[in-house]
Design an enzyme around this catalytic site. Structure first.
Site, PDB file in Angstrom:
ATOM      1  N   GLY A   1       0.809  -1.220   0.000  1.00  0.00           N
ATOM      2  CA  GLY A   1       0.000   0.000   0.000  1.00  0.00           C
ATOM      3  C   GLY A   1       0.842   1.270   0.000  1.00  0.00           C
ATOM      4  O   GLY A   1       0.391   2.316  -0.467  1.00  0.00           O
TER       5      GLY A   1
ATOM      6  N   GLU B   1       1.637   1.810  -3.521  1.00  0.00           N
ATOM      7  CA  GLU B   1       0.371   2.192  -4.166  1.00  0.00           C
ATOM      8  C   GLU B   1      -0.016   3.631  -3.824  1.00  0.00           C
ATOM      9  O   GLU B   1      -0.539   4.359  -4.670  1.00  0.00           O
ATOM     10  CB  GLU B   1      -0.721   1.203  -3.747  1.00  0.00           C
ATOM     11  CG  GLU B   1      -0.442  -0.200  -4.281  1.00  0.00           C
ATOM     12  CD  GLU B   1      -1.375  -1.259  -3.707  1.00  0.00           C
ATOM     13  OE1 GLU B   1      -1.255  -1.566  -2.498  1.00  0.00           O
ATOM     14  OE2 GLU B   1      -2.229  -1.755  -4.450  1.00  0.00           O
TER      15      GLU B   1
HETATM   16  C1  HXC Z   1       1.685  -3.649  10.141  1.00  0.00           C
HETATM   17  C2  HXC Z   1       3.963  -3.357  10.120  1.00  0.00           C
HETATM   18  C3  HXC Z   1       3.962  -3.363   8.720  1.00  0.00           C
HETATM   19  C4  HXC Z   1       2.711  -3.520   8.043  1.00  0.00           C
HETATM   20  C5  HXC Z   1       5.994  -3.117   9.402  1.00  0.00           C
HETATM   21  N1  HXC Z   1       5.231  -3.201  10.502  1.00  0.00           N
HETATM   22  N2  HXC Z   1       5.244  -3.222   8.297  1.00  0.00           N
HETATM   23  N3  HXC Z   1       2.826  -3.506  10.823  1.00  0.00           N
HETATM   24  N4  HXC Z   1       1.607  -3.653   8.804  1.00  0.00           N
HETATM   25  N5  HXC Z   1       2.630  -3.506   6.711  1.00  0.00           N
HETATM   26  C6  HXC Z   1       5.669  -3.136  11.902  1.00  0.00           C
HETATM   27  C7  HXC Z   1       6.366  -4.413  12.332  1.00  0.00           C
HETATM   28  O1  HXC Z   1       5.411  -5.388  12.689  1.00  0.00           O
HETATM   29  C8  HXC Z   1       7.170  -3.920  13.510  1.00  0.00           C
HETATM   30  O2  HXC Z   1       6.356  -3.743  14.627  1.00  0.00           O
HETATM   31  C9  HXC Z   1       7.589  -2.518  13.083  1.00  0.00           C
HETATM   32  O3  HXC Z   1       6.659  -2.132  12.048  1.00  0.00           O
HETATM   33  C10 HXC Z   1       8.978  -2.472  12.509  1.00  0.00           C
HETATM   34  O4  HXC Z   1       9.066  -3.427  11.466  1.00  0.00           O
HETATM   35  P1  HXC Z   1      10.213  -4.552  11.391  1.00  0.00           P
HETATM   36  O5  HXC Z   1       9.699  -5.619  10.536  1.00  0.00           O
HETATM   37  O6  HXC Z   1      10.674  -4.909  12.754  1.00  0.00           O
HETATM   38  O7  HXC Z   1      11.365  -3.717  10.633  1.00  0.00           O
HETATM   39  P2  HXC Z   1      12.514  -4.310   9.700  1.00  0.00           P
HETATM   40  O8  HXC Z   1      13.059  -5.586  10.256  1.00  0.00           O
HETATM   41  O9  HXC Z   1      13.444  -3.166   9.463  1.00  0.00           O
HETATM   42  O10 HXC Z   1      11.799  -4.685   8.326  1.00  0.00           O
HETATM   43  C11 HXC Z   1      11.201  -3.707   7.515  1.00  0.00           C
HETATM   44  C12 HXC Z   1      10.278  -4.351   6.441  1.00  0.00           C
HETATM   45  C13 HXC Z   1       9.261  -5.278   7.157  1.00  0.00           C
HETATM   46  C14 HXC Z   1      11.112  -5.123   5.441  1.00  0.00           C
HETATM   47  C15 HXC Z   1       9.583  -3.191   5.712  1.00  0.00           C
HETATM   48  O11 HXC Z   1       8.640  -4.549   8.210  1.00  0.00           O
HETATM   49  C16 HXC Z   1       8.178  -5.775   6.257  1.00  0.00           C
HETATM   50  O12 HXC Z   1       8.390  -6.672   5.452  1.00  0.00           O
HETATM   51  N6  HXC Z   1       6.960  -5.224   6.392  1.00  0.00           N
HETATM   52  C17 HXC Z   1       5.797  -5.674   5.694  1.00  0.00           C
HETATM   53  C18 HXC Z   1       5.870  -5.254   4.257  1.00  0.00           C
HETATM   54  C19 HXC Z   1       4.626  -5.708   3.484  1.00  0.00           C
HETATM   55  O13 HXC Z   1       4.398  -6.911   3.352  1.00  0.00           O
HETATM   56  N7  HXC Z   1       3.814  -4.772   3.003  1.00  0.00           N
HETATM   57  C20 HXC Z   1       2.625  -5.089   2.274  1.00  0.00           C
HETATM   58  C21 HXC Z   1       1.490  -5.108   3.234  1.00  0.00           C
HETATM   59  S1  HXC Z   1       0.012  -5.672   2.455  1.00  0.00           S
HETATM   60  P3  HXC Z   1       6.427  -4.748  15.917  1.00  0.00           P
HETATM   61  O14 HXC Z   1       5.517  -4.080  16.895  1.00  0.00           O
HETATM   62  O15 HXC Z   1       5.924  -6.062  15.413  1.00  0.00           O
HETATM   63  O16 HXC Z   1       7.879  -4.788  16.298  1.00  0.00           O
HETATM   64  C22 HXC Z   1      -0.519  -4.329   1.628  1.00  0.00           C
HETATM   65  C23 HXC Z   1      -1.770  -4.595   0.866  1.00  0.00           C
HETATM   66  C24 HXC Z   1      -2.388  -3.352   0.339  1.00  0.00           C
HETATM   67  O17 HXC Z   1      -0.012  -3.277   1.650  1.00  0.00           O
HETATM   68  C25 HXC Z   1      -3.575  -3.708  -0.419  1.00  0.00           C
HETATM   69  C26 HXC Z   1      -4.562  -4.546   0.317  1.00  0.00           C
HETATM   70  C27 HXC Z   1      -4.395  -6.004   0.180  1.00  0.00           C
END
Ligand code: HXC
Length: 257
Positions: free
Chosen positions: A108, A111
């Site tokens: 997102g 996006e």
């Molecule tokens: C909720 C999130 C988050 C997310 C990160 N966090 N991304 N929480 N939703 N999308 C939170 C983590 O849980 C964590 O909190 C804190 O942010 C820091 O993230 P870390 O993972 O500890 O940081 P790091 O190791 O530096 O890794 C960074 C990262 C990773 C590579 C960006 O966070 C990651 O892969 N995030 C998800 C990326 C993703 O899949 N995005 C797409 C989402 S789906 P806590 O409290 O747990 O420590 C989407 C769909 C849109 O966007 C359309 C609808 C379907």
């Protein structure tokens, strides 16, 4: 308005929206989308604003939609609540919007950047559509806007593999207009936004409307929109001023009407 998840500020003729959920890498939950939509609509209704900048933190523009908020939803809940509906309001503002991206712009977040008119990237920026890793697909416009931005084959690879790309690759494939040093991102965004906002507001609205039409319609329909928008500007004070200034060899003083 009291905002919890964003910082909102007007600097000159530019409205700034800074995503501010550092504990979640600016993950976009329902509160964020509503606040961004309200802030953008307020700037859009203000003739003192000629450009909007959306930015995040150094580490993350936005790491995606909030996975923890979405995880337990059912299909009917996603549809009934129009889970991403506020973003449609954001994407519909008439004012040019610049995304200034540093760090992660994933899912997102990528996006959201693509809902903006211009993407400026720090050299630290990382773009991707990793939804496939979560068992879903992009749901905030990514399946449609990424293809229109970079072409079918690049978009297909990114959406099907979930691969993250760096700023240089994003620039090469045409997703971002320019890559700048991370330390210069906000200064560059300021310069670009100030430049845009100094132009006549009606012509900015018209330019964005024609750009939107090019994304959405056939050549014939798009050219009809252009003809209409171009002609309509000849009833604005700024068109008379802009052309008079040219003839008189002086800078224009736009009244933004
Ligand atoms: C909720 C999130 C988050 C997310 C990160 N966090 N991304 N929480 N939703 N999308 C939170 C983590 O849980 C964590 O909190 C804190 O942010 C820091 O993230 P870390 O993972 O500890 O940081 P790091 O190791 O530096 O890794 C960074 C990262 C990773 C590579 C960006 O966070 C990651 O892969 N995030 C998800 C990326 C993703 O899949 N995005 C797409 C989402 S789906 P806590 O409290 O747990 O420590 C989407 C769909 C849109 O966007 C359309 C609808 C379907």
């Amino acid at each position: 308005t009291e905002y919890e998840t964003i910082l909102v500020e007007q600097r000159g003729r530019v409205g700034w929206i800074t995503l501010n959920r550092p504990q979640a890498l600016n993950a976009l939950n329902g509160r964020v989308s509503e606040e961004v939509a309200v802030a953008a609509e307020a700037f859009d209704a203000d003739s003192g604003i000629g450009a909007i900048v959306v930015t995040g933190s150094e580490k993350a523009f936005a790491a995606g939609a909030d996975i923890k908020e979405m995880e337990s939803k059912t299909a009917s809940e996603m549809l009934e609540t129009d889970h991403f509906g506020a973003w449609t309001r954001f994407a519909a503002v008439r004012t040019p919007v610049i995304a200034a991206v540093s760090g992660y712009a994933l899912g997102g977040g990528c996006e959201l950047a693509m809902m903006c008119d211009i993407i400026l990237a720090a050299d630290s920026a990382r773009f991707g559509q990793p939804e496939i890793n979560l068992g879903v697909v992009p749901g905030m416009g990514g399946t449609q806007r990424l293809i229109r931005a970079v072409g079918y084959y690049k978009a297909a690879e990114l959406i099907l593999s979930g691969r993250m790309i760096d700023a240089a690759e994003a620039e090469r494939i045409g997703l971002v207009s320019r890559v700048v040093a991370a330390t210069e991102l906000l200064a560059e965004a300021t310069t670009l936004a100030d430049t845009i906002a100094s132009k006549s507001l009606p012509s900015l609205y018209a330019a964005k409307a024609t750009l939107d039409a090019a994304m959405e319609t056939s050549l014939e329909d798009g050219l009809a929109v252009e003809k209409q928008q171009f002609a309509a500007l000849f009833d604005t004070a700024d068109q008379k001023e802009g052309m008079a200034a040219f003839r008189e060899k002086r800078p224009p003083h736009f009244a933004h009407r």
